[in-house]
Design an enzyme around this catalytic site. Structure first.
Site, mmCIF file in Angstrom:
data_model
loop_
_atom_site.group_PDB
_atom_site.id
_atom_site.type_symbol
_atom_site.label_atom_id
_atom_site.label_comp_id
_atom_site.label_asym_id
_atom_site.label_seq_id
_atom_site.Cartn_x
_atom_site.Cartn_y
_atom_site.Cartn_z
ATOM 1 N N CYS A 2 6.473 -3.252 4.591
ATOM 2 C CA CYS A 2 7.738 -3.291 5.300
ATOM 3 C C CYS A 2 8.765 -4.535 5.000
ATOM 4 O O CYS A 2 8.412 -5.136 3.730
ATOM 5 C CB CYS A 2 7.048 -3.936 6.739
ATOM 6 S SG CYS A 2 5.770 -2.736 7.196
ATOM 7 N N ILE A 58 1.918 3.353 5.716
ATOM 8 C CA ILE A 58 1.291 3.676 4.894
ATOM 9 C C ILE A 58 -0.158 3.870 5.445
ATOM 10 O O ILE A 58 -0.885 4.727 5.368
ATOM 11 C CB ILE A 58 1.080 2.581 3.738
ATOM 12 C CG1 ILE A 58 2.477 2.413 3.043
ATOM 13 C CG2 ILE A 58 0.003 3.030 2.634
ATOM 14 C CD1 ILE A 58 2.894 3.603 2.056
#
Length: 628
Positions: A2, A58
């Site tokens: 991120c 993810i």
């Protein structure tokens, strides 16, 4: 994976949700899947806290949204990275009575802080940068992973602290300065990158790798919780019965834990030993063919595509290739300088970015071989460094009046010998160690620059703070692990993959693996002039002998040829034209000499010219575009 950004202040800043959203948008490439924000506005004796986040999903794709808060404790977290041991930590926390609402590693980070406080980071195995608001303690907590795989930047403006995964988000805050850090500029020509904690922006700093920080009552305190074990002499512990088998076991475990993902993933494959070892071990743990991605050039002597194909065929990979040209470099270089918020110090940035775009068509995460040379002693300099003291015993007149002129006259094909002897002549470690991969010595820099560069040695600099009794090899590896790696290679890997919105994981930079290797005698890393001996032995049954025995080539982009051909006018325009923003930095006669020597083929100044070109691009595309 991120991006995070925000601010914390002892008072109301006047900034609000619109400013925070702009800061998030500036780094949206790091996390295009979703974004979130949370602002706690200042009240009586209460700081103002703004937390912004963008997410590349993810793990726990449907959950794990950030900022993530815990209502019971008043704690809020934004987090960039992955914990590979989050399942193990979650089980420990559940046994201690902590409850979980989802399956993300983000929630594990949050509850780990509630349980163990700042010491939680010493239990994390992974890559991360985090910002956490501790409501009960009325303080902000920041942390960065041991080797510095994930970035975190700070900008202090009075009683307000700005923070973010990339500098560009900080520059959008009202009143953020956009001046050049002249001390960092002088260092840039010695290293070809800016050594931390400085950046080229005045007032903006990096949180060092292996560090945490607390902000409370307007004061920022930074502490180190991890140093690479090569900082000290090898511990007096018994050697394993089979060091090679032990190394392979640790490396295979490091690969396996990094294959945990809820989305498709693959690997970058150069055809060299490091990436080939990673994909060979991935194949052991994958029920499907490993997705591999390679890049090469039309200039055959610079391309390793044949070697990558051989490895891909050997392990049965689903292989993808990309071929680049000088036009690709000129087209994409300005954008990549903007992504990096700094000069692109390595020519490999462009191929890595374009390869990341290619990989992003089919996967969201890749494993790479980054860090092997810095852990296992894989560069030629690791062998040459042993001769520094012996070379300096030679009479100075012999070195300066006979050896040096002869070495300078050697053709470019002897570049490693030319580099080695020029560096071995530098007695001061603080000059010699950076220059193995740097552009200039102090004297060479001062001859080029028309700037008042102070010749400061900074005895307390982290990258030179080794134990006096350390071996030569461990000393240079420690420099690589604390400067060259985090401030250059890992910064490159993070920005170029994140620019393409994919995540990169690096099994060689596993702390458990690093501890194992560091506890072995030096001969397991370097024997004679053969580096990475341990890895070569471990790969005998997994890779073709031709790959294991290949000398280190390095990922070279043919800019030496391109600067004499298709990029010549581009180079001259940026460095010498009336539009150049940086030509006033240089003594013009020396600048002209460097250009003519390279273009005429008398010397190869590709690294220096690349350094200068990218500084110019940074001024044009980062510094000026950020100015109010």
């Amino acid at each position: 994976m991120c991006g995070l950004t925000g601010w914390v202040s002892t008072h109301a800043t006047g900034a609000g949700a619109a400013h925070l959203r702009a800061m998030i948008h500036a780094i949206r490439h790091r996390g295009p899947d979703e974004s979130g924000e949370h602002i706690l506005y200042a009240g009586d004796a209460t700081p103002e806290v703004a937390l912004g986040h963008c997410r590349l999903s993810i793990i726990d794709v449907g959950g794990g949204q950030q900022p993530m808060g815990d209502d019971d404790s008043g704690t809020w977290l934004i987090y960039n990275g992955e914990l590979y041991n989050f399942v193990e930590l979650r089980e420990q926390l559940v046994a201690l009575g902590y409850r979980f609402n989802g399956a993300s590693d983000t929630e594990v980070v949050l509850q780990a802080y509630r349980c163990w406080g700042t010491d939680c980071v010493t239990r994390f195995r992974g890559m991360f940068a985090l910002a956490l608001w501790d409501g009960p303690g009325q303080r902000m907590f920041f942390a960065r992973d041991p080797f510095g795989k994930k970035p975190l930047f700070f900008l202090r403006q009075g009683a307000t602290l700005l923070f973010g995964s990339e500098i560009k988000s900080l520059l959008l805050f009202p009143g953020a300065p956009t001046a050049v850090n002249e001390n960092a500029l002088c260092d840039y020509f010695l290293y070809r990158y800016v050594p931390g904690p400085q950046t080229l922006y005045a007032g903006i700093e990096k949180l060092p790798p292996g560090s945490w920080a607390t902000w409370q009552d307007g004061a920022l305190q930074i502490e180190t919780y991890y140093r690479p074990p090569d900082r000290r002499p090898r511990p007096a512990t018994p050697q394993p019965a089979d060091p090679v088998a032990g190394f392979l076991s640790h490396l295979e475990d490091a690969v396996a834990v990094r294959m945990v993902s809820d989305v498709p993933f693959g690997a970058f494959l150069s055809g060299g030993l490091d990436s080939s070892a990673i994909v060979a071990l991935m194949a052991r743990h994958s029920a499907r063919p490993v997705q591999t991605y390679s890049v090469g050039f039309a200039e055959a002597r610079y391309s390793e595509l044949d070697h990558a194909r051989r490895v891909a065929k050997h392990i049965g990979a689903d292989h993808h290739e990309l071929v680049l040209s000088a036009d690709d470099l000129m087209q994409h270089l300005p954008a990549l300088v903007k992504y990096r918020d700094a000069p692109v110090s390595e020519t490999a940035d462009i191929p890595i970015y374009l390869l990341s775009l290619k990989a992003g068509e089919s996967v969201k995460m890749v494993l790479t071989g980054e860090g092997s040379d810095e852990l296992l002693g894989g560069y030629p300099k690791h062998a040459f460094e042993r001769y520094a003291r012996a070379y300096q015993w030679l009479p100075p007149l012999l070195r300066s009046h006979l050896i040096a002129p002869l070495v300078r006259a050697l053709p470019f094909r002897f570049r490693r010998i030319k580099t080695a002897l020029a560096n071995l002549d530098l007695a001061d470690d603080r000059q010699r160690l950076p220059r193995w991969f740097g552009a200039l010595s102090h004297d060479e820099r001062d001859a080029l620059l028309d700037l008042p560069c102070a010749d400061e040695r900074n005895d307390g600099a982290t990258q030179f703070a080794c134990s006096p009794g350390n071996s030569v090899l461990r000393r240079i590896l420690y420099f690589d692990q604390t400067s060259w790696l985090p401030d250059n290679l890992l910064e490159r890997g993070d920005r170029m993959t994140m620019a393409a919105s994919i995540e990169a994981r690096m099994p060689f930079l596993d702390e458990r693996l690093a501890a194992y290797v560091s506890a072995l005698p030096d001969r397991y890393r370097l024997r004679g002039h053969t580096g990475k001996w341990l890895l070569r032995q471990a790969m005998h049954e997994l890779l073709p002998a031709s790959i294991i025995k290949r000398p280190k080539i390095g990922f070279r982009v043919p800019v030496d040829l391109w600067f004499r051909g298709p990029m010549r006018d581009y180079l001259y325009d940026h460095l010498t034209s009336a539009d150049s923003r940086t030509r006033h930095y240089y003594h013009r006669p020396r600048l002209d000499a460097v250009l003519s020597e390279h273009v005429d083929g008398r010397q190869n100044h590709e690294k220096l010219l690349w350094t200068m070109l990218n500084l110019e691009l940074w001024h044009r595309h980062c510094l000026e575009s950020a100015a109010p």
